[in-house]
Design an enzyme around this catalytic site. Sequence first.
Site, short mmCIF file in Angstrom:
data_model
loop_
_atom_site.label_atom_id
_atom_site.label_comp_id
_atom_site.label_asym_id
_atom_site.label_seq_id
_atom_site.Cartn_x
_atom_site.Cartn_y
_atom_site.Cartn_z
N ARG A 1 -4.98 -1.25 8.91
CA ARG A 1 -6.18 -2.05 8.69
C ARG A 1 -5.86 -3.21 7.75
O ARG A 1 -4.81 -3.24 7.11
CB ARG A 1 -7.33 -1.19 8.16
CG ARG A 1 -6.99 -0.37 6.93
CD ARG A 1 -8.19 0.46 6.45
NE ARG A 1 -7.76 1.35 5.38
CZ ARG A 1 -7.48 2.65 5.53
NH1 ARG A 1 -7.60 3.21 6.71
NH2 ARG A 1 -7.08 3.38 4.50
N LEU B 1 10.10 -20.93 -3.76
CA LEU B 1 9.06 -20.06 -3.18
C LEU B 1 7.73 -20.21 -3.92
O LEU B 1 7.70 -20.23 -5.15
CB LEU B 1 9.53 -18.61 -3.31
CG LEU B 1 8.56 -17.53 -2.79
CD1 LEU B 1 8.59 -17.48 -1.27
CD2 LEU B 1 8.90 -16.16 -3.38
N TRP C 1 2.67 7.98 -2.44
CA TRP C 1 4.11 8.16 -2.67
C TRP C 1 4.33 8.96 -3.96
O TRP C 1 5.11 9.92 -3.97
CB TRP C 1 4.81 6.79 -2.77
CG TRP C 1 6.27 6.92 -3.12
CD1 TRP C 1 7.30 7.13 -2.25
CD2 TRP C 1 6.84 6.88 -4.44
NE1 TRP C 1 8.49 7.23 -2.94
CE2 TRP C 1 8.23 7.08 -4.28
CE3 TRP C 1 6.32 6.70 -5.72
CZ2 TRP C 1 9.11 7.10 -5.36
CZ3 TRP C 1 7.19 6.72 -6.80
CH2 TRP C 1 8.57 6.92 -6.63
N ARG D 1 1.84 -4.60 6.34
CA ARG D 1 1.16 -3.56 5.55
C ARG D 1 2.01 -2.29 5.58
O ARG D 1 2.39 -1.81 6.65
CB ARG D 1 -0.24 -3.25 6.07
CG ARG D 1 -0.91 -2.19 5.17
CD ARG D 1 -2.38 -2.03 5.43
NE ARG D 1 -2.95 -1.13 4.43
CZ ARG D 1 -4.21 -1.15 4.02
NH1 ARG D 1 -5.03 -2.03 4.53
NH2 ARG D 1 -4.64 -0.30 3.12
N ASP E 1 0.83 -1.21 0.00
CA ASP E 1 0.00 0.00 0.00
C ASP E 1 0.86 1.26 0.00
O ASP E 1 1.99 1.26 0.49
CB ASP E 1 -0.92 -0.02 1.23
CG ASP E 1 -2.06 0.98 1.11
OD1 ASP E 1 -2.38 1.39 -0.02
OD2 ASP E 1 -2.62 1.36 2.15
N GLY E 2 0.28 2.33 -0.52
CA GLY E 2 0.92 3.64 -0.47
C GLY E 2 1.54 4.09 -1.79
O GLY E 2 2.22 5.12 -1.83
N SER F 1 -7.86 -5.49 -5.01
CA SER F 1 -8.92 -5.99 -4.14
C SER F 1 -10.28 -5.94 -4.85
O SER F 1 -10.44 -5.22 -5.85
CB SER F 1 -8.98 -5.17 -2.85
OG SER F 1 -9.60 -3.92 -3.08
N GLU G 1 1.01 -12.79 12.88
CA GLU G 1 1.62 -11.60 13.48
C GLU G 1 1.45 -10.46 12.48
O GLU G 1 1.70 -10.63 11.28
CB GLU G 1 3.11 -11.84 13.75
CG GLU G 1 3.37 -12.88 14.82
CD GLU G 1 2.76 -12.50 16.17
OE1 GLU G 1 2.78 -11.30 16.53
OE2 GLU G 1 2.25 -13.41 16.85
N TRP H 1 -12.22 -1.84 -7.68
CA TRP H 1 -12.98 -1.46 -8.88
C TRP H 1 -13.64 -0.09 -8.71
O TRP H 1 -14.06 0.52 -9.69
CB TRP H 1 -14.07 -2.50 -9.17
CG TRP H 1 -13.54 -3.87 -9.44
CD1 TRP H 1 -13.57 -4.93 -8.57
CD2 TRP H 1 -12.91 -4.35 -10.63
NE1 TRP H 1 -12.99 -6.04 -9.16
CE2 TRP H 1 -12.57 -5.71 -10.43
CE3 TRP H 1 -12.57 -3.77 -11.87
CZ2 TRP H 1 -11.93 -6.49 -11.38
CZ3 TRP H 1 -11.94 -4.54 -12.82
CH2 TRP H 1 -11.62 -5.89 -12.58
N GLY I 1 0.08 5.31 -4.52
CA GLY I 1 -0.49 6.55 -5.03
C GLY I 1 0.01 7.76 -4.26
O GLY I 1 0.43 8.77 -4.85
N HIS J 1 2.51 3.01 -8.81
CA HIS J 1 2.36 1.58 -9.08
C HIS J 1 3.58 1.07 -9.84
O HIS J 1 4.10 -0.01 -9.54
CB HIS J 1 1.09 1.31 -9.88
CG HIS J 1 -0.17 1.77 -9.20
ND1 HIS J 1 -0.42 1.51 -7.87
CD2 HIS J 1 -1.24 2.49 -9.64
CE1 HIS J 1 -1.60 2.04 -7.53
NE2 HIS J 1 -2.10 2.65 -8.59
C1 IPE Z 1 -5.59 -2.63 -0.16
O1 IPE Z 1 -5.22 -1.30 -0.29
C2 IPE Z 1 -5.58 -3.30 -1.50
C3 IPE Z 1 -4.27 -3.49 -2.13
C4 IPE Z 1 -3.11 -3.14 -1.66
C5 IPE Z 1 -4.33 -4.15 -3.41
P1 IPE Z 1 -6.27 -0.12 -0.49
O2 IPE Z 1 -5.47 1.11 -0.66
O3 IPE Z 1 -7.22 -0.47 -1.57
O4 IPE Z 1 -7.07 -0.13 0.88
P2 IPE Z 1 -7.84 1.05 1.63
O5 IPE Z 1 -8.83 1.60 0.67
O6 IPE Z 1 -6.83 2.06 2.03
O7 IPE Z 1 -8.45 0.38 2.83
C1 IPE Z 2 -1.58 0.14 -3.37
O1 IPE Z 2 -1.34 1.50 -3.44
C2 IPE Z 2 -1.80 -0.48 -4.71
C3 IPE Z 2 -3.19 -0.88 -4.97
C4 IPE Z 2 -4.21 -0.75 -4.17
C5 IPE Z 2 -3.44 -1.48 -6.26
P1 IPE Z 2 -2.52 2.54 -3.48
O2 IPE Z 2 -2.89 2.76 -4.90
O3 IPE Z 2 -3.62 2.12 -2.60
O4 IPE Z 2 -1.83 3.83 -2.92
P2 IPE Z 2 -2.43 4.84 -1.86
O5 IPE Z 2 -2.81 4.02 -0.67
O6 IPE Z 2 -3.60 5.49 -2.50
O7 IPE Z 2 -1.31 5.77 -1.57
MG MG Z 3 -4.03 2.40 -0.63
#
Ligand code: IPE
Ligand code: IPE
Ligand code: MG
Length: 241
Positions: free
Chosen positions: A191, A132, A25, A185, A20-21, A65, A204, A69, A23, A37
């Site tokens: 979460r 793996l 970043w 995460r 996550d993160g 996830s 864990e 969508w 976008g 991405h």
């Molecule tokens: C969870 O991240 C899904 C993936 C990393 C693929 P999200 O960015 O979609 O989750 P929320 O919306 O912050 O809970």
């Molecule tokens: C995780 O990064 C990648 C996917 C959910 C596909 P995000 O796209 O959720 O990036 P943020 O959380 O918005 O920074």
């Molecule tokens: Mg995210």
Amino acid sequence: MDLDSLDSTRIPRHIACVMDGNGRWAQSQGLPRTEGHKAGEHSLFEVVDAAIDAGVQWLTVYAFSTENWKRPKDEVRFLINFNEEILLRRQDELHARNVRIRFVGRRDWRVPKRLIRRMDESVELTKNNTGLTFTIAFNYGGRAEIVDAVRRIVDRGTPANKINEKTIARELYDPDMPDPDLMIRTSGEYRISNFLLWELAYSELLFTDTPWPEFGRDALIAAIHEYQTRDRRFGGVDTEG
Ligand code: IPE
Ligand code: IPE
Ligand code: MG
């Protein structure tokens, strides 16, 4: 921190990552979200390499996830194409590293046929590999997985009093998959976001502020190190000391 500092007798067998993160970043660098991405690919393959080197047997990553969508159409399209492109570009390299590729998630009408074909090809190519097991959660939702499992059990006509935890575990997307020992995460969100709900029951959990594009080999090794300081009791009590 390096590999030698790890206790080789307590390497997590299965690590699951919510990548996550990306976008945020990218936005912090003044770039469009999609650049985040793209940058995340480098982190992912550093993590795969480090997991192999550390002797981790299962690595599962959340790529898309069932809720993703909801994102703008362009971003969804980008993520679908990008996942397909990564598979094409990387499957030979993963195969050469003896990695077994698998997927978990719903194969519904929203996932393009072409991507499903690519997934099947990667699974087929690598199915006999013994290193793996690298599982990509795509169009994955933990609740959907449980719903799908229950539907299969009902379809089979299993009587209610014959249903136990094993019955459900056997109907999950990949019944061979052991529960994760460690779930990581990135990006400072605390979460689960519908990831591996059933499987994470006793994992864990490790949350780090580092955004996924800045996560990598050292961060994975540090995470394993932190895991090795945890005391897993599974509801019991310590018998030693
Ligand atoms: C969870 O991240 C899904 C993936 C990393 C693929 P999200 O960015 O979609 O989750 P929320 O919306 O912050 O809970
Ligand atoms: C995780 O990064 C990648 C996917 C959910 C596909 P995000 O796209 O959720 O990036 P943020 O959380 O918005 O920074
Ligand atoms: Mg995210």
